[in-house]
Scaffold this motif. Structure first.
Motif, PDB file in Angstrom:
ATOM      1  N   ILE A  63       0.806  -1.117  -0.070  1.00  0.00           N
ATOM      2  CA  ILE A  63       0.031   0.051   0.131  1.00  0.00           C
ATOM      3  C   ILE A  63       0.700   1.248  -0.032  1.00  0.00           C
ATOM      4  O   ILE A  63       0.330   2.429   0.481  1.00  0.00           O
ATOM      5  CB  ILE A  63      -0.913   0.115   1.167  1.00  0.00           C
ATOM      6  CG1 ILE A  63      -0.213  -0.046   2.521  1.00  0.00           C
ATOM      7  CG2 ILE A  63      -1.971  -1.096   1.057  1.00  0.00           C
ATOM      8  CD1 ILE A  63      -1.123   0.240   3.830  1.00  0.00           C
ATOM      9  N   THR A  64       2.069   1.037  -0.460  1.00  0.00           N
ATOM     10  CA  THR A  64       3.147   2.289  -0.545  1.00  0.00           C
ATOM     11  C   THR A  64       2.538   3.390  -1.222  1.00  0.00           C
ATOM     12  O   THR A  64       2.286   4.584  -0.634  1.00  0.00           O
ATOM     13  CB  THR A  64       4.339   2.046  -1.034  1.00  0.00           C
ATOM     14  OG1 THR A  64       4.883   0.619  -0.339  1.00  0.00           O
ATOM     15  CG2 THR A  64       5.336   3.067  -1.061  1.00  0.00           C
ATOM     16  N   GLU A  65       1.679   3.288  -2.266  1.00  0.00           N
ATOM     17  CA  GLU A  65       1.550   4.395  -3.338  1.00  0.00           C
ATOM     18  C   GLU A  65       0.441   4.974  -2.653  1.00  0.00           C
ATOM     19  O   GLU A  65       0.116   6.160  -2.739  1.00  0.00           O
ATOM     20  CB  GLU A  65       1.257   3.890  -4.753  1.00  0.00           C
ATOM     21  CG  GLU A  65       2.476   3.497  -5.355  1.00  0.00           C
ATOM     22  CD  GLU A  65       3.549   4.478  -5.534  1.00  0.00           C
ATOM     23  OE1 GLU A  65       3.325   5.549  -5.496  1.00  0.00           O
ATOM     24  OE2 GLU A  65       4.968   4.091  -5.405  1.00  0.00           O
ATOM     25  N   SER A  66      -0.601   4.401  -2.215  1.00  0.00           N
ATOM     26  CA  SER A  66      -1.971   4.567  -1.480  1.00  0.00           C
ATOM     27  C   SER A  66      -1.576   5.390  -0.427  1.00  0.00           C
ATOM     28  O   SER A  66      -2.242   6.538  -0.104  1.00  0.00           O
ATOM     29  CB  SER A  66      -2.895   3.268  -1.489  1.00  0.00           C
ATOM     30  OG  SER A  66      -2.406   2.546  -0.462  1.00  0.00           O
ATOM     31  N   ALA A  67      -0.799   4.828   0.466  1.00  0.00           N
ATOM     32  CA  ALA A  67      -0.379   5.569   1.817  1.00  0.00           C
ATOM     33  C   ALA A  67       0.289   6.741   1.328  1.00  0.00           C
ATOM     34  O   ALA A  67      -0.047   8.031   2.016  1.00  0.00           O
ATOM     35  CB  ALA A  67       0.374   4.432   2.624  1.00  0.00           C
ATOM     36  N   ARG A  68       1.217   6.942   0.468  1.00  0.00           N
ATOM     37  CA  ARG A  68       1.796   8.148   0.313  1.00  0.00           C
ATOM     38  C   ARG A  68       1.141   9.272  -0.309  1.00  0.00           C
ATOM     39  O   ARG A  68       0.730  10.339  -0.199  1.00  0.00           O
ATOM     40  CB  ARG A  68       3.046   7.932  -0.930  1.00  0.00           C
ATOM     41  CG  ARG A  68       3.829   8.925  -1.236  1.00  0.00           C
ATOM     42  CD  ARG A  68       5.083   8.339  -2.186  1.00  0.00           C
ATOM     43  NE  ARG A  68       5.692   7.743  -1.484  1.00  0.00           N
ATOM     44  CZ  ARG A  68       6.654   6.831  -1.916  1.00  0.00           C
ATOM     45  NH1 ARG A  68       6.579   6.785  -3.384  1.00  0.00           N
ATOM     46  NH2 ARG A  68       7.555   6.298  -1.427  1.00  0.00           N
ATOM     47  N   SER A  69      -0.101   8.734  -1.209  1.00  0.00           N
ATOM     48  CA  SER A  69      -1.158   9.485  -2.041  1.00  0.00           C
ATOM     49  C   SER A  69      -1.983  10.086  -0.602  1.00  0.00           C
ATOM     50  O   SER A  69      -2.338  11.385  -0.655  1.00  0.00           O
ATOM     51  CB  SER A  69      -2.151   8.772  -2.651  1.00  0.00           C
ATOM     52  OG  SER A  69      -2.964   9.822  -3.252  1.00  0.00           O
TER      53      SER A  69
END
Length: 875
Positions: A617-623
Motif C-alpha cells: 500500500i506504499t503508493e496509496s499511503a503516500r497519496s
C-alpha cells in the motif's frame, strides 16, 4: 437372406463375426505397434528411430579426417554443383596443402606449401562463370594472399602482404591470420585481422590493395576481432566497416581500447576509427550479423549478440539492433539466464527476408530472435544435449518443406529441428561447420563426421517406420473404440472431470492474477495455497515452505516474519480477523505493507484453516499523506496570510520611524533586530510559498508540452540563482517527442530539482541537463513504450546516506533552512503524469536525477534553437 448376415440383435452369428473382426484388427494393430520396436540398425534398438518423422541417409565417404584437416563445400567451377576444398595445415612443423575434389571425388592436384592456409572467399571478377578462390597464408616470417583458379591444373597468383615484424611491432612467435573478408573486388582489396593470440600485443586490422601491392592502412586495436559487417552506417550514406570483438584479458591495448573489454568498432574506408563503444567485460564476445539491413526508418542497422563466459560480466547478455542514429542508446533485448558461449548462428529468413539469430541459453532453452527484436521461438527442449558444447551450425531447407530447419550439434550428436525447435531427427554424428553441400537440383546435403573420423555426405528423408508405427497405433486405438458403452461412460466422467478442472483452473488463475499476496493454511498449519504475488513479495526459495514453522524459518532474517506472528495471534486471541500495517526498507526506498489475517470457518463455526493476505500500500499511503498535507498546507496558508501581512507592514513602518530618529547608537541595535525580524519573516514567506505549491497540485489541465522549451524557461527564471556560481551544460535532443502534461506542474518539478542542484553545488561545479528518448523503463516494465527522459546531474555535495530512504517524504530536508517539500512535490508531479523518477547520489561526488514521462510518439517537439543539441556552458 442367409441367416449368417442377419444383423438382428438376437442373431448369434452377428456377434461372432463382430468379435472376430475386432480381434483381427486388434492383433494387426499390436503387431504394427510392437513390430517397429524389434528392428535394429547397427545393433541399436530402433526406439529413437521411429520416434522421428525423418532420418539420415548416408551417401558417400569422401575421406578420413587427419589432424589439422578441414573440408569446405563450395562451387568453384560455376556449374551449380558444389565441390570440395580439402585443407591440411601442419604449420609450422611440416608440409601444409590444399587439394580440390569434384562431386565425383576426383582429386585435382592442389597447392602445397609450409604455411597455414585460411579460406577467405570465391570471386568471379571477370564475370565468365569461372571462379577464383582467395586464401590467406601465414608463413614463418610474413603473410601472403593467394588467388587460385582450380580448373584442371590449379593456377596461383600470389601477393606478399608484409613481414610480421612490420605488420605487428614487437613481433615474436606465431601470430595468426584470421577473420578476413573481401572489401572491394575491383581493384581487389582485402580486410585482414592479425591476431597475436593470448599475448599482450595489440591486434591489427589492415587493408591490403592487391593492385598497388601495399597495405593501405593498419589499425591496431586491443580486443580480438570476431566478425565484420560492411554497410552504409556513417552519416550521408558513407560506407563503414563494423567490427565485433572478443575480450580475452591478455593486457593488449591500442587506440584507447583494452582487451579487458569487448568493443563495437566502426571504421571508415580510410581506416579511421569513427566510433567505438565497450559493450562487455573480460570474457565477453560481440557477435554481429554478416550483412546489414534497413530498419522501418530507412536506417542501416546490424543485429548484435553479446554473451560472456566469465563471471565478471555485470550487464546481462543481450541481443540488440545497432545503427548510427541511436548508437549511444540502441535497443537491447536482455537474457538474464545467460547466452551460451559461441552457440549463436546468424542467418537470413528465406520467407520474411529478415535477419535472425538462433542461440542456446545457459538454462538449456533454445531461442530465435529477428531483426525487430521479437522473440519468434523460445523452447526448453525435451531432449538432452550437452549445453556447454552445443552450437547451431545450419539454417537451411533440408527436408524440402520450403522452410528453414536448424541443425544443433553438441560434438556427440546432431539434432534436426524445425523453426519452432521441435525435434525432427537425432543422429550420432557431428556436423562440420562448413557443412552445406548443394547440387544443381537444389538438393541440400550435409557434410558430417562420424565417431571413426570419416567424412560422409548425408541427406535427411522421410522415415517410413515412423508412419507405420503411427498407423499401427491408430488401428489399436480404433479397436479399443468398439467398447462403446464403457468408453462413453469414461468420456462422461472425463467431461465432468474436465469441467471441474477448468473451474479449479479458473479459480487458480484468479488467485494468481490478484495484486495481493495470499497464503492459505489448513487446520494443522500446513501450507495449502500460495499465489504468485506472495512468492514475489516474500522472495521465497524454489522449494516452498511446508507449514507455518518452515515458513517462519525461511523468513527468520526477513522483515516479513510478522506473517507467522499474525497467524499465532489468530490462535491465541481467539479472534477471526487481524489487520496491521508495517514498513520495509528496500535499498533507498521505504515500502509500506498491509497484512490481514483471518480464520476460515465452515457453516458450523469449525475452524478449517487460516488465510493471510499481504498488500503493498506504499503508493496509496503516500497519496493519502500528500493529500492530508495538502489540506493542512491550505489551512496553514490561509491562517498565516493575514498575520504575516500585518507583521510585514508593522516592520516597514517601524523601519521608517527609526530612520528619522536622532540617536544613532540605539537606532543601530534596533536596525539589527529589524534585520533578524525580516529574515525570519522571509523564511515564513518561503514556507508559505511551498505550501501554496502543494495546494496548486489540484489544477491538472493537460496539453502537449515541449520539455526542451520548458527547461530553457526554467533556466531563465533561475538565472540569478546560478549566476557566477555553477557551470551549466545542456544537451537537448531536438527530435524529442512532446508529452501530455500540465506546464505549471512540470515547470515546478524541474525547477525544484535544478534549484536543489544549484544549492548543493559550489563554485566551478557543473550541472549537466540532457533530454533523450528511451524505450521502456530501467526496471524492465512497460515493454517498448517510448519515454522522454530528463537527466539532471550535478557535481555537488551529494545526499547523505541517512536521508536517501526518505527524500521523497514531506518535510525531510538536508538543508539548514529547507522546507523539505521540494522533492515530495516533484514525486507527486511525476506520478500524476504516469512517469517514473529515480536517482543516484554519492556524498562528495554528486547527484543525478532521471525523470521519465510517457511520450506522444505521433508528435515531435520542434525546438527553435538549432544549437540545442550541442553541449554548451553557461557561466
Amino acid at each position: 437372406m442367409n441367416q449368417r448376415f442377419n444383423r438382428h440383435p438376437l442373431n448369434p452369428f452377428f456377434y461372432f463375426r463382430l468379435l472376430t473382426f475386432r480381434w483381427v484388427i486388434c492383433l494387426i494393430g499390436i503387431w504394427l505397434f510392437t513390430g517397429c520396436g524389434s528392428i535394429q540398425i547397427n545393433h541399436r534398438p530402433l526406439e529413437s528411430y521411429y520416434r522421428f518423422p525423418f532420418k539420415s541417409e548416408m551417401k558417400k565417404n569422401i575421406g578420413k579426417r587427419v589432424t589439422g584437416q578441414t573440408i569446405i563445400a563450395v562451387d568453384f567451377d560455376g556449374d551449380g554443383n558444389d565441390e570440395f576444398i580439402d585443407m591440411y595445415n601442419s604449420f609450422p612443423r611440416g608440409l601444409s596443402m590444399v587439394t580440390f575434389k569434384t562431386r565425383w571425388l576426383v582429386t585435382i592436384d592442389g597447392i602445397h606449401d609450409t604455411a597455414f592456409f585460411s579460406y577467405i572467399d570465391r570471386l568471379d571478377r571477370d564475370n565468365d562463370g569461372q571462379y577464383e578462390l582467395l586464401f590467406g597464408l601465414e608463413k614463418i616470417n610474413h603473410y601472403e594472399l593467394w588467388m587460385v583458379t582450380p580448373v584442371y591444373q590449379p593456377r596461383i597468383k600470389k601477393w606478399i602482404v608484409g613481414k610480421k615484424s612490420e605488420v605487428v611491432p614487437g613481433y615474436s612467435g606465431q601470430i595468426s591470420l584470421s577473420e578476413s573478408i573481401v572489401l572491394q573486388k575491383d581493384p581487389l582489396k582485402v580486410l585482414l585481422s592479425i591476431i597475436p593470440t593470448f599475448r599482450p600485443l595489440p591486434r591489427h586490422i589492415l587493408l591490403y590493395n592487391t593492385e598497388s601491392q601495399q597495405i593501405e592502412w593498419n589499425v591496431p586495436v586491443g580486443p580480438i576481432p570476431r566478425g565484420y559487417c560492411v554497410g552504409k552506417f556513417l552519416p550521408d550514406g558513407e560506407t563503414g566497416i563494423l567490427v565485433g570483438s572478443y575480450a580475452p584479458g591478455n593486457g593488449a591495448e591500442a587506440n584507447g581500447m583494452s582487451d579487458h573489454n569487448s568493443w563495437l568498432i566502426l571504421l571508415d574506408f580510410n581506416g579511421r576509427i569513427r566510433y567505438k563503444k565497450s559493450l562487455g567485460e573480460y570474457g565477453s564476445f560481440i557477435h554481429i550479423s554478416p550483412r546489414p539491413f534497413l530498419n522501418p526508418h530507412k536506417e542501416w542497422s546490424v543485429l548484435i549478440l553479446r554473451n560472456a563466459y566469465s563471471r565478471f560480466q555485470k550487464e546481462p547478455d543481450f541481443v540488440a539492433v545497432w545503427n548510427w542514429t541511436h548508437r549511444e542508446d540502441f535497443r537491447r533485448l536482455y537474457f538474464r539466464e545467460g547466452i551460451q558461449h559461441n552457440s549463436q548462428l546468424f542467418y537470413k529468413n528465406a520467407e520474411t527476408g529478415h535477419w535472425e539469430v538462433v542461440f542456446t541459453l545457459k538454462n538449456g532453452a533454445l531461442v530465435r530472435v529477428d531483426q525487430n527484436l521479437e522473440i519468434l521461438a523460445y523452447e526448453k527442449p525435451d531432449f538432452k544435449f550437452n549445453q556447454e558444447s552445443a552450437r547451431f551450425v545450419v539454417a537451411e531447407n533440408l527436408i524440402g518443406d520450403y522452410r528453414q530447419e536448424f541443425v544443433l550439434d553438441d560434438n556427440e550428436h546432431s539434432f534436426l529441428l524445425n523453426p519452432d525447435f521441435k525435434l525432427l531427427a537425432k543422429e550420432d554424428f557431428q556436423i562440420n561447420i562448413y557443412s552445406l553441400f548443394h547440387t544443381r537440383r537444389t538438393y541440400s546435403f550435409l557434410l558430417v563426421l562420424d565417431k571413426d573420423q570419416n567424412y560422409y555426405l548425408i541427406k535427411f528423408k522421410r522415415n517410413i517406420g515412423y508412419y507405420i508405427f503411427r498407423l499401427g497405433l491408430a488401428l489399436l486405438i480404433l479397436t479399443m473404440a468398439f467398447a462403446g458403452i464403457r468408453i462413453r461412460r469414461v468420456w462422461k466422467a472425463y467431461q465432468n472431470t474436465l469441467k471441474m478442472t477448468r473451474s479449479n483452473a479458473f479459480r487458480a488463475w484468479v488467485l494468481e492474477s490478484l495484486d495481493v499476496g495470499v497464503l492459505v493454511f489448513d487446520r494443522a498449519g500446513r501450507l495449502q495455497t500460495i499465489n504468485r504475488k506472495a512468492r514475489e513479495i516474500l522472495q521465497l526459495p524454489d522449494k516452498l515452505p511446508e507449514n507455518l514453522k518452515t515458513l517462519h524459518e525461511s523468513l527468520k532474517h526477513s522483515p516479513f516474519t510478522r506473517i507467522s506472528r499474525v497467524a499465532e495471534k489468530l490462535e491465541r486471541a481467539r479472534t477471526t480477523y487481524i489487520q496491521e500495517e508495517f514498513e520495509v526498507t528496500e535499498g533507498n526506498e521505504v515500502r509500506r505493507f498491509l497484512i490481514t489475517g483471518e480464520l476460515l470457518l465452515d457453516d458450523a463455526g469449525q475452524v478449517l484453516g487460516k488465510a493471510i493476505s499481504l498488500k503493498d500500500i506504499t503508493e496509496s499511503a503516500r497519496s493519502r499523506e500528500i493529500q492530508a498535507w495538502s489540506e493542512i498546507a491550505r489551512r496553514l496558508v490561509h491562517e498565516l496570510k493575514t498575520p504575516l501581512s500585518t507583521m510585514l507592514l508593522a516592520a516597514e513602518k517601524l523601519e521608517k520611524y527609526l530612520s528619522g530618529q536622532s540617536h544613532p547608537s540605539s537606532s543601530t541595535n534596533l536596525h539589527t533586530y529589524l534585520h533578524y525580524l525580516y529574515q525570519e519573516l522571509d523564511r515564513i514567506k518561503q514556507i508559505s510559498l511551498s505550501l501554496m505549491q502543494i495546494t496548486d497540485m489540484s489544477h491538472n489541465e493537460r496539453r502537449p508540452i515541449n520539455l526542451n522549451l520548458l527547461i530553457r524557461e526554467c533556466l531563465d527564471q533561475l538565472q540569478n540563482l546560478m549566476k557566477d556560481k555553477v557551470r551549466l551544460k545542456l544537451q537537448l535532443d531536438n527530435q524529442l517527442p512532446t508529452i501530455n502534461g500540465n506546464f505549471n506542474q512540470l515547470s515546478l518539478a524541474i525547477s525544484n530539482i535544478i534549484k536543489n542542484s544549484v544549492e548543493a553545488s559550489g563554485e566551478n561545479d557543473v550541472i549537466h541537463i540532457s533530454t533523450y528518448l528511451a524505450h521502456g523503463l530501467p526496471d524492465g516494465k512497460r515493454g517498448e513504450k517510448p519515454f522522454v527522459v530528463v537527466e539532471i546531474a550535478d557535481t555537488g555535495m551529494g545526499i547523505p546516506e541517512s536521508l536517501k530512504p526518505k527524500i521523497f517524504e514531506p518535510y525531510i530536508s538536508g538543508k539548514e533552512h529547507g522546507t523539505g517539500l521540494g522533492l515530495s512535490i516533484v514525486k507527486k508531479v511525476v506520478d500524476d503524469h504516469q512517469g517514473w523518477i529515480s536517482y543516484e547520489s554519492k556524498e562528495g561526488v554528486g547527484t543525478t536525477f532521471w525523470l521519465y514521462f510517457p511520450a506522444q510518439v505521433t508528435q515531435v517537439a520542434r525546438d527553435t534553437d538549432e544549437q540545442n543539441t550541442i553541449p554548451k556552458t553557461i557561466n
